[in-house]
Design a protein around this motif. Structure first.
Motif, PDB file in Angstrom:
ATOM      1  N   MET A 264      15.766  25.969  12.580  1.00 21.82           N
ATOM      2  CA  MET A 264      17.089  25.460  12.949  1.00 21.82           C
ATOM      3  C   MET A 264      17.579  26.113  14.224  1.00 21.82           C
ATOM      4  O   MET A 264      17.511  27.332  14.385  1.00 21.82           O
ATOM      5  CB  MET A 264      18.045  25.719  11.774  1.00 21.82           C
ATOM      6  CG  MET A 264      19.458  25.255  12.018  1.00 21.82           C
ATOM      7  SD  MET A 264      19.533  23.458  12.261  1.00 21.82           S
ATOM      8  CE  MET A 264      20.935  23.371  13.341  1.00 21.82           C
ATOM      9  N   GLU A 265      18.119  25.279  15.090  1.00 17.92           N
ATOM     10  CA  GLU A 265      18.416  25.679  16.469  1.00 17.92           C
ATOM     11  C   GLU A 265      19.788  26.318  16.686  1.00 17.92           C
ATOM     12  O   GLU A 265      20.280  26.335  17.822  1.00 17.92           O
ATOM     13  CB  GLU A 265      18.317  24.432  17.357  1.00 17.92           C
ATOM     14  CG  GLU A 265      19.415  23.371  17.132  1.00 17.92           C
ATOM     15  CD  GLU A 265      19.020  22.215  16.216  1.00 17.92           C
ATOM     16  OE1 GLU A 265      18.100  22.403  15.394  1.00 17.92           O
ATOM     17  OE2 GLU A 265      19.632  21.145  16.316  1.00 17.92           O
ATOM     18  N   ASN A 266      20.430  26.880  15.660  1.00 19.35           N
ATOM     19  CA  ASN A 266      21.750  27.508  15.826  1.00 19.35           C
ATOM     20  C   ASN A 266      21.816  28.281  17.150  1.00 19.35           C
ATOM     21  O   ASN A 266      20.919  29.055  17.458  1.00 19.35           O
ATOM     22  CB  ASN A 266      22.004  28.508  14.694  1.00 19.35           C
ATOM     23  CG  ASN A 266      21.526  27.991  13.371  1.00 19.35           C
ATOM     24  OD1 ASN A 266      22.016  26.992  12.881  1.00 19.35           O
ATOM     25  ND2 ASN A 266      20.521  28.647  12.796  1.00 19.35           N
ATOM     26  N   ALA A 297       9.211  26.318  20.637  1.00 18.87           N
ATOM     27  CA  ALA A 297       9.647  25.578  21.823  1.00 18.87           C
ATOM     28  C   ALA A 297      10.722  24.555  21.443  1.00 18.87           C
ATOM     29  O   ALA A 297      11.765  24.456  22.096  1.00 18.87           O
ATOM     30  CB  ALA A 297       8.456  24.879  22.475  1.00 18.87           C
ATOM     31  N   HIS A 298      10.467  23.831  20.382  1.00 22.95           N
ATOM     32  CA  HIS A 298      11.417  22.787  19.957  1.00 22.95           C
ATOM     33  C   HIS A 298      12.817  23.371  19.776  1.00 22.95           C
ATOM     34  O   HIS A 298      13.796  22.849  20.329  1.00 22.95           O
ATOM     35  CB  HIS A 298      10.912  22.159  18.650  1.00 22.95           C
ATOM     36  CG  HIS A 298      11.805  21.089  18.098  1.00 22.95           C
ATOM     37  ND1 HIS A 298      11.572  19.751  18.306  1.00 22.95           N
ATOM     38  CD2 HIS A 298      12.930  21.157  17.350  1.00 22.95           C
ATOM     39  CE1 HIS A 298      12.522  19.051  17.716  1.00 22.95           C
ATOM     40  NE2 HIS A 298      13.357  19.879  17.114  1.00 22.95           N
ATOM     41  N   GLU A 299      12.889  24.451  19.021  1.00 21.70           N
ATOM     42  CA  GLU A 299      14.221  25.026  18.748  1.00 21.70           C
ATOM     43  C   GLU A 299      14.836  25.584  20.032  1.00 21.70           C
ATOM     44  O   GLU A 299      16.028  25.437  20.269  1.00 21.70           O
ATOM     45  CB  GLU A 299      14.140  26.122  17.680  1.00 21.70           C
ATOM     46  CG  GLU A 299      13.506  25.700  16.359  1.00 21.70           C
ATOM     47  CD  GLU A 299      14.047  24.406  15.776  1.00 21.70           C
ATOM     48  OE1 GLU A 299      15.244  24.133  15.943  1.00 21.70           O
ATOM     49  OE2 GLU A 299      13.266  23.655  15.156  1.00 21.70           O
ATOM     50  N   PHE A 301      14.300  24.492  23.058  1.00 20.98           N
ATOM     51  CA  PHE A 301      14.710  23.366  23.914  1.00 20.98           C
ATOM     52  C   PHE A 301      16.028  22.745  23.443  1.00 20.98           C
ATOM     53  O   PHE A 301      16.776  22.181  24.222  1.00 20.98           O
ATOM     54  CB  PHE A 301      13.617  22.296  23.979  1.00 20.98           C
ATOM     55  CG  PHE A 301      12.337  22.770  24.618  1.00 20.98           C
ATOM     56  CD1 PHE A 301      12.328  23.835  25.507  1.00 20.98           C
ATOM     57  CD2 PHE A 301      11.127  22.134  24.344  1.00 20.98           C
ATOM     58  CE1 PHE A 301      11.147  24.280  26.101  1.00 20.98           C
ATOM     59  CE2 PHE A 301       9.949  22.561  24.928  1.00 20.98           C
ATOM     60  CZ  PHE A 301       9.958  23.644  25.808  1.00 20.98           C
ATOM     61  N   HIS A 302      16.286  22.849  22.133  1.00 20.72           N
ATOM     62  CA  HIS A 302      17.556  22.325  21.617  1.00 20.72           C
ATOM     63  C   HIS A 302      18.748  22.993  22.300  1.00 20.72           C
ATOM     64  O   HIS A 302      19.848  22.443  22.290  1.00 20.72           O
ATOM     65  CB  HIS A 302      17.669  22.590  20.109  1.00 20.72           C
ATOM     66  CG  HIS A 302      17.195  21.454  19.246  1.00 20.72           C
ATOM     67  ND1 HIS A 302      17.518  20.145  19.474  1.00 20.72           N
ATOM     68  CD2 HIS A 302      16.441  21.451  18.116  1.00 20.72           C
ATOM     69  CE1 HIS A 302      16.991  19.375  18.529  1.00 20.72           C
ATOM     70  NE2 HIS A 302      16.316  20.142  17.691  1.00 20.72           N
ATOM     71  N   ASN A 303      18.538  24.197  22.856  1.00 25.07           N
ATOM     72  CA  ASN A 303      19.674  24.862  23.471  1.00 25.07           C
ATOM     73  C   ASN A 303      20.379  23.921  24.458  1.00 25.07           C
ATOM     74  O   ASN A 303      21.603  23.897  24.532  1.00 25.07           O
ATOM     75  CB  ASN A 303      19.221  26.140  24.183  1.00 25.07           C
ATOM     76  CG  ASN A 303      20.418  26.854  24.790  1.00 25.07           C
ATOM     77  OD1 ASN A 303      21.350  27.223  24.074  1.00 25.07           O
ATOM     78  ND2 ASN A 303      20.428  27.001  26.110  1.00 25.07           N
ATOM     79  N   LYS A 320      19.388  14.013  20.017  1.00 25.61           N
ATOM     80  CA  LYS A 320      18.878  15.367  20.207  1.00 25.61           C
ATOM     81  C   LYS A 320      17.453  15.511  19.685  1.00 25.61           C
ATOM     82  O   LYS A 320      16.651  16.210  20.277  1.00 25.61           O
ATOM     83  CB  LYS A 320      19.824  16.408  19.598  1.00 25.61           C
ATOM     84  CG  LYS A 320      19.840  16.508  18.073  1.00 25.61           C
ATOM     85  CD  LYS A 320      20.766  17.636  17.625  1.00 25.61           C
ATOM     86  CE  LYS A 320      20.925  17.780  16.126  1.00 25.61           C
ATOM     87  NZ  LYS A 320      19.865  18.570  15.477  1.00 25.61           N
ATOM     88  N   GLU A 321      17.129  14.832  18.578  1.00 22.84           N
ATOM     89  CA  GLU A 321      15.819  15.092  17.978  1.00 22.84           C
ATOM     90  C   GLU A 321      14.682  14.349  18.699  1.00 22.84           C
ATOM     91  O   GLU A 321      13.635  14.930  18.976  1.00 22.84           O
ATOM     92  CB  GLU A 321      15.830  14.756  16.485  1.00 22.84           C
ATOM     93  CG  GLU A 321      16.775  15.641  15.665  1.00 22.84           C
ATOM     94  CD  GLU A 321      16.515  17.138  15.812  1.00 22.84           C
ATOM     95  OE1 GLU A 321      15.478  17.538  16.356  1.00 22.84           O
ATOM     96  OE2 GLU A 321      17.394  17.928  15.391  1.00 22.84           O
ATOM     97  N   GLY A 322      14.894  13.079  19.015  1.00 18.72           N
ATOM     98  CA  GLY A 322      13.846  12.340  19.729  1.00 18.72           C
ATOM     99  C   GLY A 322      13.555  13.017  21.063  1.00 18.72           C
ATOM    100  O   GLY A 322      12.403  13.258  21.434  1.00 18.72           O
ATOM    101  N   VAL A 381      13.425   9.007  13.088  1.00 17.82           N
ATOM    102  CA  VAL A 381      14.397   9.598  14.006  1.00 17.82           C
ATOM    103  C   VAL A 381      13.709  10.601  14.942  1.00 17.82           C
ATOM    104  O   VAL A 381      13.978  10.643  16.147  1.00 17.82           O
ATOM    105  CB  VAL A 381      15.529  10.278  13.197  1.00 17.82           C
ATOM    106  CG1 VAL A 381      16.373  11.177  14.070  1.00 17.82           C
ATOM    107  CG2 VAL A 381      16.391   9.203  12.526  1.00 17.82           C
ATOM    108  N   TYR A 382      12.788  11.377  14.404  1.00 24.84           N
ATOM    109  CA  TYR A 382      12.120  12.409  15.198  1.00 24.84           C
ATOM    110  C   TYR A 382      10.968  11.835  16.035  1.00 24.84           C
ATOM    111  O   TYR A 382      10.990  11.886  17.259  1.00 24.84           O
ATOM    112  CB  TYR A 382      11.576  13.519  14.285  1.00 24.84           C
ATOM    113  CG  TYR A 382      12.589  14.582  13.927  1.00 24.84           C
ATOM    114  CD1 TYR A 382      13.707  14.281  13.158  1.00 24.84           C
ATOM    115  CD2 TYR A 382      12.425  15.894  14.342  1.00 24.84           C
ATOM    116  CE1 TYR A 382      14.636  15.265  12.811  1.00 24.84           C
ATOM    117  CE2 TYR A 382      13.345  16.895  14.003  1.00 24.84           C
ATOM    118  CZ  TYR A 382      14.445  16.567  13.242  1.00 24.84           C
ATOM    119  OH  TYR A 382      15.357  17.540  12.913  1.00 24.84           O
ATOM    120  N   GLU A 383       9.952  11.330  15.347  1.00 21.70           N
ATOM    121  CA  GLU A 383       8.707  11.003  16.069  1.00 21.70           C
ATOM    122  C   GLU A 383       8.807   9.670  16.808  1.00 21.70           C
ATOM    123  O   GLU A 383       8.413   9.561  17.955  1.00 21.70           O
ATOM    124  CB  GLU A 383       7.502  10.983  15.119  1.00 21.70           C
ATOM    125  CG  GLU A 383       7.443  12.138  14.143  1.00 21.70           C
ATOM    126  CD  GLU A 383       7.300  13.494  14.800  1.00 21.70           C
ATOM    127  OE1 GLU A 383       6.527  13.614  15.754  1.00 21.70           O
ATOM    128  OE2 GLU A 383       7.978  14.445  14.349  1.00 21.70           O
TER     129      GLU A 383
HETATM  130 ZN    ZN Z   1      15.090  19.381  16.262  1.00 24.68          ZN
END
Ligand code: ZN
Ligand code: 0A1
Length: 898
Positions: A264-266, A297-299, A301-303, A320-322, A381-383
């Motif tokens: 989780m990208e908190n 990386a994913h989390e 990059f969410h920043n 945000k997820e795609g 939603v993601y992939e």
């Molecule tokens: Zn995500």
């Protein structure tokens, strides 16, 4: 049975918040057995009328409410909200609540993992911590004071920068954290506990020094180096590729064992499942290493894509997820092999997202209704969301795409926006018309594209006719044609791409322009000889004419899998055999081999289903030999060859069938493996030996490729006549890394006998102290397609190391069984369904999110043989009949049965 129907939330009902929050101060005091939360919130009115303030809050014990400093009882509370009648235009509330993280088994909000406190607030967990407008478009500045016992909670963390810490004098201490960037409450995080950390730093492009820390349970700190390296690489990549710099003093990662998802990208306090942080060669496979790198990386990059610019509402989740998945896929491609990464991502999409898109839960990447938002953290939603961003990247090209993302960050930093806002930036910045492309956000279902080519030798023209249909999905019976980028090459008889005159307005994408981009990194990794053309299919049927085509080409269509569609062509097996060897596009070379295998296995399954005996096509066996020759070459790309030599997964074969009989599919696939191994035993052994050079372990890509290819060979040999059990056993015993050890264990898992029992006993003993490795121990046994698995699961679920409260363990047993082991899960007597159903019912009240996710394997019940259909339906009905059914489980079961 639930008597009420939980409420459905609709996108079209969206209304801006009635009140905004200027800032919030949280005071969180943790005591054993209870935690006291005081939230001091400054509100400002955001509408013209005199509407009440409605705050979300669930499972909270309300202690007191004050407005502008005065205690009040002028409010109403129910089990979901606290309502205060119009408190004014600007006012401050102080709300005290009490919660009990010790009893929280749902793992959302504040809960405990391994004796430590941690939070998970996305999507709607914050409302179980305090009363608050729990919606992503209410962004505010958080200051958090955390207080706890010095002995049990020496570490006290929250978002942002540490501004003060100190002693409370009574064996307790506190820390105050301030996050200067406005954020929605789903990004709030807190960690309090006894953890150790490793530390490093990163100097950003403007020279800021960021203090990087990874916190773990004592004893795990020697498994964090790879995650730290991955974090630094991610920070560097985001600066280079997207121009995005990190702007806080600290970046903390905390790993916990009990976590519903991956991570989780908190803001500045990412919380991770240990499975996606801890990695050492002895305990983690090459695949685990790659996943750790990708998720770190994913989390990170969410920043920027998620935190600095966030979602207006949860329907916009793919915003945000795609985008962030696309970013992490490109990062991994740049760090490793681009071609292999694309294959792996497409395999995942086809295996998992295509069935979702064809089933009763099909939804667009921007859904328009939900009961429980947690059910919409989906592969769609993601992939598919990432594929939709990838297509925009393809349509714009590197430079315009980068300019468009620059505009997006400039325009929306600090705001909560929509998918339309993103698309508008792409259009405004590039001038490319994406109006029809928008349909990708609202139409569900995987489009089917048919390609038919025709060569006119006299006119030296090649006509490629592309047509499309989008299948009906629940609630969407009729679809409009989509805007589909189809990357095409024309391969001449000498195996080289032809350089021809493309149809008007189509720009040739030579040597990788438009394909396999690495954005502004300057690297063009497409094969030198490649020439591709980007065709934009917009109508239901269109013919593209290429001129000056001197010789009859074989078309290579949908290079790099340029759109998430199902492609049908009129190409012959011979055409595919040709492309399998000569296509300049690595993805389509691999794809051609897969298509040949699928076509042949489809024919074999037809034969078996009509009472005949399946025979492996000698032509297929011959072409497999060509691939083995390639794999044996000294300069082979071994990671790629490992994929090329693997047959399509059972799930992919199943998708080709109208009615699925898992036994037939399994038997046919086994037959093919057996025949290949019988015919090429020596070559396979030779490749195995050449990859098995006893060197010291290294985790570079070349060595990982060797291991991948070697282990594909081992599996082939074990499927052939006289399976070399002792070779597998020896590999197990002598392995100096988890990739090799687990590969040997997984082939032995499919045998029944003393060797199997011995290695499983050994593995447990060796790795008892490593929960993530014990997860592998459970999951390999659950995945073994042998009859004894059903009995074994009954024993394993009562094993002292098993717990329903730990999501990783639940996944390692039940999800592995139901998803990786179709033969046993779909056992004719229905035992497999019973096993899963019982687990879902047991989890429904303990952890509804995990219970709902386990329903996936029952989703496609209508596609199975009638006897299985009836049993799967009965299983779903049994779940629906339960009392206290959570909204999570209710939504999926009721929609699946509809
Ligand atoms: Zn995500
Ligand atoms: N946003 C996280 C994943 C995540 C989503 C939901 C969760 O709880 C319901 C937890 C984590 C990500 O994309 O990494």
């Amino acid at each position: 049975m639930r008597t009420d129907t939980p409420k459905t939330i609709l996108l079209k009902d969206y209304q801006p918040p009635k009140y905004k929050v200027a800032d919030v101060h949280l005071d969180i005091r943790i005591f054993a057995g209870k935690t006291l939360v005081t939230a001091t919130t400054r509100f400002t009115k955001n509408h013209d009328g005199a509407e009440p303030l409605v705050l979300n809050g669930e499972r909270l014990k309300l202690v007191s409410v004050a407005i502008n400093g005065a205690a009040t009882t002028n409010y109403t509370v129910d089990d979901k909200t606290l309502t205060i009648p119009h408190p004014g235009n600007e006012f401050t509330t102080v709300i005290e609540t009490e919660i009990c993280p010790e009893e929280n088994t749902a793992l959302e909000g504040l809960y405990m993992s391994g004796g430590n406190y941690c939070t998970q607030c996305e999507a709607e967990g914050f409302r179980t911590i305090t009363y608050f407008p729990d919606r992503p478009d209410v962004m505010t500045i958080f200051t958090t004071r955390v207080e706890g016992d010095k002995k049990t909670c020496p570490v006290l963390l929250s978002n942002g920068n540490l501004i003060e810490d100190g002693d409370c004098g009574d064996g307790r201490h506190y820390a105050i954290w301030h996050d200067p960037f406005p954020k929605p409450c789903y990004l709030f995080a807190l960690v309090a506990g006894d953890l150790v950390h490793i530390r490093d730093s990163f100097t950003t492009m403007s020279g800021r020094i960021v203090d990087l820390r990874i916190y773990v349970r004592a004893g795990d700190e020697n498994q964090c180096d790879w995650a730290m390296e991955s974090l630094k690489r991610s920070m560097e990549w985001d600066e280079k590729t997207y121009g995005r710099e990190y702007q806080l003093d600290r970046f903390n990662i905390v790993a916990v064992s009990d976590f519903n998802m991956g991570a989780m990208e908190n803001t500045s306090l990412n919380i991770f499942n240990t499975a996606l942080v801890l990695a050492r060669p002895e305990t983690a496979t090459d695949m685990d290493f790659e996943r750790v790198e990708g998720v770190i990386a994913h989390e990170y990059f969410h920043n920027w894509t998620g935190n600095r610019v966030t979602c207006r509402d949860w329907f916009q989740l793919s915003l945000k997820e795609g985008l962030t998945v696309f970013r992490d896929q490109e990062f991994t491609a740049d760090m490793n092999s681009r071609g292999v990464k694309r294959i792996d991502d497409v395999v995942r999409l086809r295996n998992m997202q295509f069935p979702e898109d064809a089933g009763p839960m099909a939804h667009p990447i921007r859904p328009d209704n939900y009961i429980e938002i947690n059910n919409f953290y989906t592969l769609t939603v993601y992939e598919k969301g990432a594929e939709v961003i990838r297509m925009q990247h393809t349509l714009l090209g590197d430079d315009k795409y980068r300019k468009a993302t620059d505009l997006y960050f400039d325009r929306y930093d600090g705001m909560a926006v929509t998918c339309d806002d993103f698309l508008q930036c792409m259009q405004d910045s590039s001038g490319v018309d994406l109006s029809q492309f928008k349909l990708w956000y609202s139409q569900a279902g995987t489009p089917e594209v048919t390609a038919e080519g025709h060569y006119d030798a006299a006119a030296k023209t090649y006509h490629l006719t592309l047509s499309q249909t989008v299948p009906p999905t629940p609630g969407q019976p009729d679809k409009k044609p989509m805007h589909i980028p189809v990357m095409v090459g024309l391969v001449g008889p000498n195996g080289h791409d032809l350089d021809v005159t493309p149809p008007p307005s189509v720009i040739p994408a030579k040597a990788g322009i438009h394909t396999n981009q690495t954005m502004d990194s300057g690297l063009r990794r497409n094969d030198e000889k490649g020439v591709s053309y980007l065709l934009e299919l917009k109508d239901s049927k269109q013919t593209f004419t290429f001129k000056n085509v001197a010789v009859k080409p074989v078309p290579s269509i949908l290079r790099g899998f340029s759109a998430p569609v199902k492609l049908h062509t009129n190409l012959s097996d011979d055409d595919y055999r040709f492309l399998m060897v000569h296509d300049s596009d690595g993805f389509n070379r691999w794809e051609s081999g897969q298509i040949l295998a699928l076509r042949m296995m489809g024919r074999m399954i037809d034969t078996v289903e009509s009472g005949g005996a399946a025979v492996t096509d000698p032509a297929f066996i011959d072409s497999y030999g060509l691939m083995l020759d390639q794999a044996n070459a000294s300069n082979a790309d071994r990671a790629l060859m490992a994929r090329a030599l693997s047959l399509p997964d059972l799930a992919i074969i199943a998708q080709q069938r109208k009615i699925v009989d898992p036994d037939t599919i399994f038997t046919v696939r086994r037959r093919v493996l057996h025949d290949l191994a019988a015919r090429y035993r020596d070559q396979i052994q030779a490749i195995y030996d050449s990859c098995n050079t006893p060197t010291t372990y290294s985790n570079d890509a070349e060595s990982a490729g060797r291991r991948a290819l070697k282990n594909v060979c081992l599996r082939l040999l074990m499927n052939g006549p006289n399976p070399p059990v002792s070779l597998a056993r020896q590999q197990y015993e002598s392995a100096n890394n988890m990739t090799d050890r687990v590969a040997a264990l997984s082939v032995l898992a499919e045998t029944d006998g003393a060797d199997r029992d011995a290695v499983f006993a050994d593995f447990f003993k060796r790795f008892e102290q490593y929960p993530l490795v014990i997860d592998k121990w459970f999951s390999l046994q659950a995945s073994a397609p042998i009859p004894s698995t059903l009995d074994r699961i009954a024993t394993l679920k009562d094993h002292p190391a098993f717990s329903l409260l730990n999501p990783n363990r639940v996944r390692s047993l039940f999800a592995a069984f139901a998803m990786n082991n179709p033969v046993c899960f779909h056992a004719k007597d229905g035992r497999g369904y019973d096993i899963l159903t019982n687990a879902i019912i047991a989890l429904n009240t303990k952890n509804p999110q995990i219970a709902a996710r386990l329903l996936g394997p029952l989703r496609e019940w209508r596609r199975y043989t009638p006897d299985r259909q009836a049993k799967m339906k009965a299983a779903l009905e049994r779940i629906l009949a339960q009392e206290n059914l959570s909204p999570d489980v209710f939504e999926i079961v009721s929609k699946t049965l509809k």
